[in-house]
Design a protein around this motif. Structure first.
Motif, PDB file in Angstrom:
ATOM      1  N   ALA A  41      49.896  41.376  -0.325  1.00 45.91           N
ATOM      2  CA  ALA A  41      50.159  41.039  -1.726  1.00 45.91           C
ATOM      3  C   ALA A  41      51.567  41.429  -2.171  1.00 45.91           C
ATOM      4  CB  ALA A  41      49.131  41.718  -2.625  1.00 45.91           C
ATOM      5  N   THR A  42      52.252  42.285  -1.389  1.00 46.65           N
ATOM      6  CA  THR A  42      53.556  42.784  -1.835  1.00 46.65           C
ATOM      7  C   THR A  42      54.693  42.531  -0.854  1.00 46.65           C
ATOM      8  OG1 THR A  42      53.011  44.960  -0.906  1.00 46.65           O
ATOM      9  CG2 THR A  42      52.524  44.596  -3.238  1.00 46.65           C
ATOM     10  N   LEU A  43      54.412  42.196   0.375  1.00 43.69           N
ATOM     11  CA  LEU A  43      55.453  41.943   1.380  1.00 43.69           C
ATOM     12  C   LEU A  43      55.286  40.550   1.956  1.00 43.69           C
ATOM     13  CD1 LEU A  43      55.552  45.311   3.361  1.00 43.69           C
ATOM     14  CD2 LEU A  43      57.207  44.473   1.691  1.00 43.69           C
ATOM     15  N   PRO A  44      56.324  39.739   1.992  1.00 46.18           N
ATOM     16  CA  PRO A  44      57.648  39.989   1.417  1.00 46.18           C
ATOM     17  C   PRO A  44      57.623  39.954  -0.105  1.00 46.18           C
ATOM     18  CG  PRO A  44      57.515  37.752   2.252  1.00 46.18           C
ATOM     19  CD  PRO A  44      56.247  38.437   2.671  1.00 46.18           C
ATOM     20  N   PHE A  45      58.598  40.635  -0.705  1.00 43.80           N
ATOM     21  CA  PHE A  45      58.647  40.762  -2.152  1.00 43.80           C
ATOM     22  C   PHE A  45      59.048  39.430  -2.795  1.00 43.80           C
ATOM     23  CE2 PHE A  45      61.103  41.633  -6.018  1.00 43.80           C
ATOM     24  CZ  PHE A  45      60.132  42.287  -6.762  1.00 43.80           C
ATOM     25  N   GLY A  46      58.401  39.125  -3.911  1.00 42.10           N
ATOM     26  CA  GLY A  46      58.770  37.937  -4.673  1.00 42.10           C
ATOM     27  C   GLY A  46      58.319  36.646  -4.015  1.00 42.10           C
ATOM     28  N   VAL A  47      59.057  35.575  -4.292  1.00 44.24           N
ATOM     29  CA  VAL A  47      58.713  34.256  -3.756  1.00 44.24           C
ATOM     30  C   VAL A  47      59.995  33.489  -3.457  1.00 44.24           C
ATOM     31  CG1 VAL A  47      58.479  33.375  -6.109  1.00 44.24           C
ATOM     32  CG2 VAL A  47      57.485  32.099  -4.213  1.00 44.24           C
ATOM     33  N   ARG A 149      54.378  35.059   7.718  1.00 42.52           N
ATOM     34  CA  ARG A 149      54.197  35.710   6.413  1.00 42.52           C
ATOM     35  C   ARG A 149      54.892  34.963   5.281  1.00 42.52           C
ATOM     36  NH1 ARG A 149      52.300  41.376   6.631  1.00 42.52           N
ATOM     37  NH2 ARG A 149      52.924  41.428   4.447  1.00 42.52           N
ATOM     38  N   PHE A 150      55.586  33.876   5.580  1.00 40.37           N
ATOM     39  CA  PHE A 150      56.238  33.072   4.552  1.00 40.37           C
ATOM     40  C   PHE A 150      55.525  31.725   4.433  1.00 40.37           C
ATOM     41  CE2 PHE A 150      59.708  36.028   5.378  1.00 40.37           C
ATOM     42  CZ  PHE A 150      60.170  36.269   4.089  1.00 40.37           C
ATOM     43  N   GLY A 151      55.393  31.244   3.202  1.00 41.37           N
ATOM     44  CA  GLY A 151      54.679  29.996   2.955  1.00 41.37           C
ATOM     45  C   GLY A 151      55.545  28.776   3.123  1.00 41.37           C
ATOM     46  N   MET A 152      55.994  28.542   4.357  1.00 37.28           N
ATOM     47  CA  MET A 152      56.825  27.376   4.648  1.00 37.28           C
ATOM     48  C   MET A 152      56.289  26.673   5.890  1.00 37.28           C
ATOM     49  SD  MET A 152      60.654  28.749   3.681  1.00 37.28           S
ATOM     50  CE  MET A 152      60.591  30.245   4.645  1.00 37.28           C
ATOM     51  N   TYR A 153      56.476  25.369   5.945  1.00 37.02           N
ATOM     52  CA  TYR A 153      55.807  24.581   6.971  1.00 37.02           C
ATOM     53  C   TYR A 153      56.443  24.686   8.348  1.00 37.02           C
ATOM     54  CZ  TYR A 153      59.270  21.270   5.028  1.00 37.02           C
ATOM     55  OH  TYR A 153      60.405  20.679   4.535  1.00 37.02           O
ATOM     56  N   ASN A 154      57.547  25.423   8.493  1.00 40.82           N
ATOM     57  CA  ASN A 154      58.086  25.605   9.846  1.00 40.82           C
ATOM     58  C   ASN A 154      57.191  26.486  10.710  1.00 40.82           C
ATOM     59  OD1 ASN A 154      58.625  27.974   8.505  1.00 40.82           O
ATOM     60  ND2 ASN A 154      60.839  27.895   8.789  1.00 40.82           N
ATOM     61  N   ALA A 155      56.190  27.143  10.096  1.00 39.09           N
ATOM     62  CA  ALA A 155      55.221  27.907  10.873  1.00 39.09           C
ATOM     63  C   ALA A 155      54.410  26.998  11.796  1.00 39.09           C
ATOM     64  CB  ALA A 155      54.282  28.675   9.945  1.00 39.09           C
ATOM     65  N   SER A 156      54.397  25.702  11.504  1.00 32.14           N
ATOM     66  CA  SER A 156      53.623  24.762  12.318  1.00 32.14           C
ATOM     67  C   SER A 156      54.293  24.449  13.653  1.00 32.14           C
ATOM     68  CB  SER A 156      53.425  23.456  11.547  1.00 32.14           C
ATOM     69  OG  SER A 156      54.684  22.817  11.312  1.00 32.14           O
ATOM     70  N   THR A 157      55.616  24.625  13.746  1.00 29.15           N
ATOM     71  CA  THR A 157      56.334  24.193  14.940  1.00 29.15           C
ATOM     72  C   THR A 157      55.924  24.931  16.208  1.00 29.15           C
ATOM     73  OG1 THR A 157      58.217  23.428  13.640  1.00 29.15           O
ATOM     74  CG2 THR A 157      58.618  23.889  15.964  1.00 29.15           C
ATOM     75  N   PRO A 158      55.943  26.280  16.236  1.00 28.65           N
ATOM     76  CA  PRO A 158      55.500  26.948  17.468  1.00 28.65           C
ATOM     77  C   PRO A 158      54.046  26.662  17.794  1.00 28.65           C
ATOM     78  CG  PRO A 158      55.846  28.546  15.702  1.00 28.65           C
ATOM     79  CD  PRO A 158      56.413  27.251  15.233  1.00 28.65           C
ATOM     80  N   LEU A 159      53.208  26.497  16.779  1.00 28.88           N
ATOM     81  CA  LEU A 159      51.791  26.220  17.019  1.00 28.88           C
ATOM     82  C   LEU A 159      51.606  24.905  17.757  1.00 28.88           C
ATOM     83  CD1 LEU A 159      48.736  26.529  16.670  1.00 28.88           C
ATOM     84  CD2 LEU A 159      48.992  25.571  14.359  1.00 28.88           C
ATOM     85  N   PHE A 160      52.149  23.826  17.214  1.00 30.71           N
ATOM     86  CA  PHE A 160      51.909  22.516  17.817  1.00 30.71           C
ATOM     87  C   PHE A 160      52.711  22.311  19.101  1.00 30.71           C
ATOM     88  CE2 PHE A 160      50.691  21.560  13.324  1.00 30.71           C
ATOM     89  CZ  PHE A 160      49.342  21.350  13.592  1.00 30.71           C
ATOM     90  N   ALA A 161      53.851  22.990  19.229  1.00 29.70           N
ATOM     91  CA  ALA A 161      54.588  22.922  20.488  1.00 29.70           C
ATOM     92  C   ALA A 161      53.778  23.549  21.619  1.00 29.70           C
ATOM     93  CB  ALA A 161      55.940  23.620  20.344  1.00 29.70           C
ATOM     94  N   LEU A 162      53.195  24.710  21.349  1.00 29.03           N
ATOM     95  CA  LEU A 162      52.384  25.376  22.379  1.00 29.03           C
ATOM     96  C   LEU A 162      51.099  24.608  22.665  1.00 29.03           C
ATOM     97  CD1 LEU A 162      52.868  29.092  21.289  1.00 29.03           C
ATOM     98  CD2 LEU A 162      53.658  28.047  23.427  1.00 29.03           C
ATOM     99  N   LEU A 163      50.481  24.063  21.621  1.00 28.86           N
ATOM    100  CA  LEU A 163      49.254  23.285  21.845  1.00 28.86           C
ATOM    101  C   LEU A 163      49.539  22.039  22.677  1.00 28.86           C
ATOM    102  CD1 LEU A 163      47.410  23.463  18.395  1.00 28.86           C
ATOM    103  CD2 LEU A 163      46.727  24.545  20.549  1.00 28.86           C
ATOM    104  N   ALA A 164      50.627  21.342  22.351  1.00 34.63           N
ATOM    105  CA  ALA A 164      50.979  20.134  23.106  1.00 34.63           C
ATOM    106  C   ALA A 164      51.240  20.473  24.571  1.00 34.63           C
ATOM    107  CB  ALA A 164      52.194  19.454  22.485  1.00 34.63           C
ATOM    108  N   ALA A 165      52.022  21.532  24.821  1.00 31.29           N
ATOM    109  CA  ALA A 165      52.323  21.931  26.200  1.00 31.29           C
ATOM    110  C   ALA A 165      51.069  22.413  26.920  1.00 31.29           C
ATOM    111  CB  ALA A 165      53.388  23.029  26.196  1.00 31.29           C
ATOM    112  N   GLY A 166      50.255  23.214  26.230  1.00 26.07           N
ATOM    113  CA  GLY A 166      49.057  23.753  26.855  1.00 26.07           C
ATOM    114  C   GLY A 166      48.052  22.689  27.245  1.00 26.07           C
ATOM    115  N   PHE A 167      47.777  21.760  26.335  1.00 25.88           N
ATOM    116  CA  PHE A 167      46.813  20.705  26.650  1.00 25.88           C
ATOM    117  C   PHE A 167      47.363  19.743  27.701  1.00 25.88           C
ATOM    118  CE2 PHE A 167      44.897  21.656  22.356  1.00 25.88           C
ATOM    119  CZ  PHE A 167      43.694  22.124  22.872  1.00 25.88           C
TER     120      PHE A 167
END
Length: 203
Positions: A41-47, A149-167
């Motif tokens: 609720a407090t880290l990172p500070f602000g938005v 911990r940040f609400g930005m859609y670049n968090a999707s890149t490592p996820l789908f890159a690893l899923l694509a390579a893994g499958f």
């Protein structure tokens, strides 16, 4: 490829009992959740600007505040968030509340899923033990925790890159259509979530 020492259809090296691997992976996921939710609720500070814009665009598209009719686009406003990502934020708003933490929880879930995807890639390349090792590194690595911990859609890149390579690797090993389909789905979702994912096609 036809030599006795190498085959795409070979199985990963069973270096550890599956039950041990499952317990280790669960422990790593719990550790990853701790790093991503500690003082949530407090880290990172602000938005950040992007986080606020993602929240405002989602509120607009679901008809909140009242009086604004819902309107779902393909991409959003000034920072052009994809509708897929905004739909996940809308789901978080539905189950929790309209807040920056609800925006960030989407990244947390993606970060935890990235740990599991890392195990998949590590296992297919080097066996179960290295899959656990890669999952651990993704659970505690500074960059991975920050992105989660940040609400930005670049968090999707490592996820789908690893899923694509893994499958894809698992499909080459097992020669099953489902694995190739899942690899293609992961690749397509990666392209839908973040424009920079196009660079992964070259990889």
């Amino acid at each position: 490829l036809g030599s006795p020492g190498f085959s795409l259809s070979r199985k990963p090296n069973p270096q550890s009992p599956i039950s041990t691997i499952v317990y280790l992976l669960l422990a790593i996921i719990v550790l990853a959740a701790f790093f991503r939710l500690w003082h949530f609720a407090t880290l990172p500070f602000g938005v950040w600007y992007d986080e606020a814009e993602n929240a405002l665009q989602t509120m607009r598209f679901v008809g909140n505040p009242p009086g604004i009719p819902p309107a779902w686009p393909i991409i959003g406003g000034s920072i052009r968030p994809p509708a897929h990502y905004l739909a996940l934020i809308a789901l978080a708003f539905h189950f929790f509340d309209v807040s920056v933490q609800s925006v960030r929880v989407v990244s947390v879930v993606m970060g935890l899923a990235t740990v599991v995807a890392g195990y998949l890639v590590g296992r297919e390349l080097f066996g179960r033990a290295m899959g656990v090792a890669l999952a651990f590194l993704l659970a505690v690595s500074h960059w991975a925790v920050n992105v989660s911990r940040f609400g930005m859609y670049n968090a999707s890149t490592p996820l789908f890159a690893l899923l694509a390579a893994g499958f894809l690797l698992r499909g080459l090993r097992r020669n099953r259509h489902l694995d190739f389909a899942l690899a293609g789905l992961s690749l397509g979702l990666g392209l839908c979530f973040y424009a920079a994912f196009q660079l992964f096609l070259g990889v």
